[in-house]
Every structure is written in structure tokens, then in C-alpha cells.
Scaffold this motif. Structure first.
Motif, PDB file in Angstrom:
ATOM      1  N   THR A   1       0.848  -1.186   0.000  1.00 24.73           N
ATOM      2  CA  THR A   1       0.000   0.000   0.000  1.00 24.73           C
ATOM      3  C   THR A   1       0.889   1.244   0.000  1.00 24.73           C
ATOM      4  OG1 THR A   1      -0.081   0.111   2.392  1.00 24.73           O
ATOM      5  CG2 THR A   1      -1.750  -1.250   1.321  1.00 24.73           C
ATOM      6  N   ALA A   2       0.259   2.399  -0.171  1.00 26.99           N
ATOM      7  CA  ALA A   2       1.039   3.645  -0.161  1.00 26.99           C
ATOM      8  C   ALA A   2       1.739   3.827   1.181  1.00 26.99           C
ATOM      9  CB  ALA A   2       0.118   4.832  -0.457  1.00 26.99           C
ATOM     10  N   GLU A   3       1.037   3.463   2.270  1.00 27.20           N
ATOM     11  CA  GLU A   3       1.639   3.598   3.597  1.00 27.20           C
ATOM     12  C   GLU A   3       2.868   2.699   3.741  1.00 27.20           C
ATOM     13  OE1 GLU A   3      -1.466   2.970   2.974  1.00 27.20           O
ATOM     14  OE2 GLU A   3      -2.649   4.662   3.738  1.00 27.20           O
ATOM     15  N   GLU A   4       2.760   1.489   3.236  1.00 25.28           N
ATOM     16  CA  GLU A   4       3.881   0.551   3.337  1.00 25.28           C
ATOM     17  C   GLU A   4       5.066   1.034   2.512  1.00 25.28           C
ATOM     18  OE1 GLU A   4       1.544  -3.679   4.013  1.00 25.28           O
ATOM     19  OE2 GLU A   4       1.800  -2.913   1.982  1.00 25.28           O
ATOM     20  N   ILE A   5       4.780   1.549   1.321  1.00 18.90           N
ATOM     21  CA  ILE A   5       5.869   2.048   0.471  1.00 18.90           C
ATOM     22  C   ILE A   5       6.547   3.233   1.143  1.00 18.90           C
ATOM     23  CG2 ILE A   5       6.407   3.114  -1.741  1.00 18.90           C
ATOM     24  CD1 ILE A   5       4.118   1.477  -2.958  1.00 18.90           C
TER      25      ILE A   5
END
Length: 550
Positions: A37-41
Motif C-alpha cells: 500500500t502507499a503507507e507501506e511504500i
């Protein structure tokens, strides 16, 4: 060309690194890698790579290999077809597969603990709390049909040319009855394949009502055309007018035992290291028949060690008796002393080499001496240790005759492991009624069928292992499960298999064992593997979207 694309599932966007190329002139996606996800990236770009929150280790290879063999046999479907229509959510085929999987891999662990802590639940879904109750539905008629269905599967696997053997395993298992002072010792008659000693049909019987082997063999012959396999102790029971492979008492053929080692030839150095044989003819039960004198270096060394221990024990006890006589502690008369000497030296081998002698006539005056006859010891080594005399009416190669005769040895070893005193049954109390003994026997025989089939496959691949050695080697292939903290979805898990020895790697490839997917997210974490809808192993499970959305 590489690009990043996003896929929206359930209100969340998941990103992939996609590589495209032209294939046959058309643009195609040739690979994609899940990034997260964007948060993980974002966290990965900031260097925030979290460590696993917990880890645990469990055995993997043995369960995976047995399950792969059951699937190749199409076990669940065949059993369900054999038992007929069912209304239960978990079918008898699944329950029986679970029972066989448990017995073959963890006979000394109770089912509930094995299921809760092990890898089996990755391969099949089962109603474990109602497992033993479900097996009550195995009527004698259903048990017979199940054995036939599984035997058909085995023969289909092996091909049509495999001969069958009738074998007796008199020390099959001990069952404790409702009366705590009583137990029942059961024997087992089996029809097995000549190639691999794989059970096809069985007949359990109480030992106190044990039928003569010839009568038992006739019952088994009604199921399949078989060759009788008998031990030296059973030879007198048999009418040798049927196909047979058996052993004869060594004492009945001294002319063979005295043959020099040069008369024997190696049997098959790859399959039977250290085994030599003399293929000849001799009079057996008044008829001149084919006999094979075999000599095994392994058996010779084992018998020599056992004899050395037996002789050492006897001489120590004689020395103790002599000291007791000399000190006056033991004051028996000559008759009593001779009886004590007979007790110490009982056993044909020790009696042949020990020569005790008494002096004195009255209690307190009797003294004991003895000597070991070295020439007699040499004769035991030269004429008896490591030798067997086999008899058969077949014209099979010597290696096949030996294989057929050793079927009982392999089966006896397997059943000692599968039905030993530490083998667990249902709790809290399990009284062995005839029906429960029949179900226990079915599970045990099917577990031996599967493991002997696996042993045959390993043998064909050049690995000469017993069933126990095979299962121990597979059990050494472990799985480490790393569970990472949740980032909003399911906790992410990574499964790693332990480093494998060359033998374990060969078994891993032989049985087509599954390994965890190598796919990782950008932040170094990996979704776990889980069963596919068909019971396989390898579909991802994580905060990533399901495979159907990718």
C-alpha cells in the motif's frame, strides 16, 4: 518497460511494479511484483522495516510428503465413493485421510495437539472435535470396500504386473480391554505387494484364537492370488503344494551351512550390500526343491554382537556362582548347583561353547570351573551367524526371493512403530471393542500402505531406507513461521523451510513437496502461504489483495 500500477480492492489501493514486453509482436505483462500500500511504500522509503513479532518452528516434510501421496492416490474421493452417500459436512474420506496422516507422521502425539500445533491444517479442512465419533460410521462392510478401493489405487500406481504375498504378523498390537487386568494381543494376516511390501488387504485375529498360518493364508488367497511367505517356525504347518517363499530351520541343512564362502555370490551390491547367496537344490519335506543359502554381513555382525553379550553375561554369572560356592554363601547340593548352571547357560549358542565342570560332592566343598571352546565359537561364526536357508517354488531371481521373504521383516518393523505402547488413542478413555479394533487396524494398515508406497518410491530413486528412517528424514525438513505486526489488514506471515541435507533435498524433489512463494513486499515482508481451494499449498494471504483481484 517497467511501470507502477495500482489496483483498488475493498476501498484500498495496492501497488505493483509491472514489467511489459512485446511477445509475438503483441505487448504483454511478463512479470509483476507486489510493492504494498502507499503507507507501506512510504515506511519502506523511510527505512522503517519492521522485524517479525513472533516466530515458531514445526515439522513439515513428513506431513507434506504423506499428504502428497494421499492426493496422488486420490484417497479422499475413492474412500467417499466406497462408503456411499453421506450427509456430514466432513466426509469419511476426509476423516480417514486425517487419521492416516496423523498415524503416519505422529503416532505418539494426540490428534488434537498435533492438529493445533502442526502443518496438517494447511492441507485439509477437518472437523477434528468430532473426528473419532465420525469414524464410528465405518461399518465392517465399509471397511472392506475401503481396503479394496485403496488397493485398486495402489495397483493402478504400480501397474498391473505386481505379484502379491500372504504374510502373517503375529505380534501386530496389544489392546487393553474394559477389564484393567486383561488385554488382547492381536495378530494380523496381510496380502502385500511383492514390490515394496505394500498392504492391499488385511485380516486381524485374536492371538488366543490364532489360526494356523496355512488356514489364514487360505482366507487371504480368497482375496488375491498370492505367494505364501513363511518363517522357519511356520514351515511345519504348510502344505508346500502352493506358491511359496519361506525360511527353513538351519539345523535341518548342515550340508549347506558347511559350504565355503567362495560358493556364494553377491546378490545385488546396490540394493543388498554385503549379501551373498548360494542358489542350489536340496530335499525339503521329502521333495527336492530350490533352496537359497544367504549370508548377510549385517546380520552376521548383529548376531555376533548379541552372542558376545550373551556369553559375557553367562560367564559373569558363573563367576558369581563360583564365588558364592567358595565363600560358603551358596550351599546347595550338586543337583541344585547343576540346575543353576543350566539356568545360566540356557540357550543353544551359549551351551555349545561353554563347558562347566564341578568338583566336590558335599555342600560347602563343591567348586565350579568352566572354559570357552574357541573352536565351537569359530564354528558358530563360520556356519551359523548371518545365514538363512530360503526355499521357494518360484524361478524368480535371488534378489526377488530375498525381497519377498524380507517383506515380513519390514512390515513387522513398521507396525511396531505405528502401534507401539506410546501410540495415542482418543481420550478420555478408549475401551477396545471389536469395532474399535477394526477401525484402529484399518487406520494402521492404510498408514503402512502409504508409507511403504513412499518407501518404494525412495528405493527406486536409490535411497535404501526403512519406513522409520524415511519418515525421520522427512520430518527433519522443518518450517519456520515468522509473523509480522499488522499494518491494518491481516497479520503478515512468512514461512521459511529449513536447510536440507542432500538426502532431504532428494526426498523433497521426489515427493514434489511445496515450498513457500518467494514473493516479498518492498519493505521486505512476505505474505504467508495457505491452502488453495483444492487443498494445495502456496496461495498468498496478507494485507495484499486476493489473487483473484490481481
Amino acid at each position: 518497460m517497467a511501470s507502477v500500477i495500482g489496483k483498488k480492492v475493498g476501498g484500498r489501493t495496492y501497488y505493483y511494479l509491472v514489467t511489459s514486453a512485446r511477445v509475438d509482436g503483441e505487448p504483454r505483462v511478463v512479470s509483476q511484483r507486489y510493492l504494498g500500500t502507499a503507507e507501506e511504500i512510504g515506511r519502506a522509503m523511510d527505512g522503517d522495516v519492521s522485524a517479525p513479532g513472533e516466530a515458531r518452528h514445526r515439522t513439515f516434510g513428513d506431513v507434506a510428503a504423506v499428504w502428497a501421496t494421499l492426493r496422488r492416490l486420490d484417497f479422499v474421493r475413492r474412500v467417499d465413493e466406497a462408503v456411499g452417500a453421506q450427509r456430514a459436512a466432513t466426509t469419511l474420506g476426509t476423516h480417514l485421510a486425517l487419521a492416516v496422516l496423523h498415524r503416519a507422521t505422529a503416532p505418539e502425539t494426540d490428534l488434537a495437539s498435533w492438529w493445533e500445533d502442526g502443518v496438517a491444517r494447511e492441507f485439509l479442512k477437518a472437523d477434528v472435535p468430532n473426528h473419532w465419533r465420525a469414524l464410528h460410521r465405518l461399518t465392517p462392510e465399509r471397511i472392506a470396500r475401503i481396503e479394496t478401493a485403496v488397493a485398486d489405487a495402489v495397483l493402478s500406481w504400480l501397474g498391473t504386473g505386481d505379484a502379491a504375498l500372504a504374510v502373517d504378523v503375529p505380534q501386530f498390537a496389544t489392546f487393553t480391554t474394559a477389564d484393567p487386568c486383561r488385554c488382547e494381543l492381536a495378530g494380523l494376516g496381510l496380502v502385500v505387494t511383492k514390490d515394496g511390501a505394500i498392504p492391499l488387504a488385511s485380516h486381524v485375529y485374536p492371538r488366543e484364537e490364532a489360526p494356523p498360518f496355512a488356514a489364514l493364508a487360505e482366507q487371504l488367497r480368497s482375496l488375491y492370488p498370492v505367494t505364501l511367505v513363511f518363517t522357519a517356525g511356520q514351515a511345519a504347518q504348510l502344505d508346500l503344494g502352493r506358491h511359496f517363499v519361506g525360511a527353513l530351520p538351519l539345523s535341518e541343512h548342515p550340508e549347506l551351512l558347511s559350504k565355503p564362502p567362495s560358493a556364494r555370490k553377491p546378490v545385488d551390491p546396490e540394493r543388498f550390500a554385503g549379501l551373498t547367496a548360494l542358489d542350489t537344490r536340496a530335499v525339503v519335506a521329502g521333495v527336492r526343491r530350490r533352496v537359497i543359502l544367504t549370508h548377510s554381513e549385517t546380520l552376521h555382525n548383529a548376531q555376533a554382537r548379541a552372542f558376545g553379550e550373551e556369553l559375557g553375561t553367562a560367564t559373569r554369572e558363573l563367576a558369581g556362582l563360583d564365588a558364592a560356592l567358595a565363600s560358603g554363601v551358596y550351599r546347595g547340593d550338586r543337583g541344585q548347583v547343576n540346575a543353576e548352571i543350566a539356568r545360566i547357560t540356557r540357550g543353544r549358542r551359549v551351551e555349545r561353547v561353554l563347558s562347566p565342570a564341578l568338583t566336590g560332592t558335599k555342600p560347602g566343598e563343591i567348586r565350579l570351573t568352566w572354559k570357552v571352546d574357541d573352536a565351537a565359537v569359530s564354528r558358530l561364526h563360520d556356519e551359523f551367524f548371518g545365514k538363512q536357508v530360503l526355499v521357494t517354488d518360484h524361478d524368480w531371481p535371488v534378489s526377488e526371493v530375498v525381497t519377498a521373504y524380507r517383506a515380513r521383516t519390514h512390515l513387522d518393523s513398521t507396525f511396531r512403530w505405528l502401534t507401539g505402547p506410546a501410540v495415542t488413542g482418543p481420550t478420555p478413555r478408549w475401551d477396545w471393542t471389536p469395532h474399535r479394533i477394526a477401525v484402529h487396524t484399518l487406520v494402521t494398515v492404510l498408514a503402512s500402505t502409504v508409507t511403504h508406497l513412499m518407501r518404494r518410491e525412495a528405493d527406486r530413486a536409490g535411497m535404501n531406507l526403512s519406513v522409520r528412517e524415511l519418515m525421520d528424514s522427512l520430518a527433519g525438513i522443518g518450517e519456520t513461521v515468522l509473523r509480522y505486526p499488522s499494518t491494518g489488514g491481516r497479520p503478515r506471515t512468512r514461512r521459511l523451510l529449513t536447510e536440507r541435507s542432500p538426502e532431504q533435498q532428494a526426498l523433497f524433489e521426489l515427493f514434489g513437496l511445496p515450498g513457500p512463494r518467494p514473493t516479498t513486499t518492498l519493505n521486505g515482508q512476505a505474505p504467508p502461504d495457505r491452502p488453495t481451494p483444492t487443498g494445495g499449498y502456496g496461495a498468498p494471504r496478507s494485507s495484499a489483495p486476493p489473487a483473484s483481484a490481481r
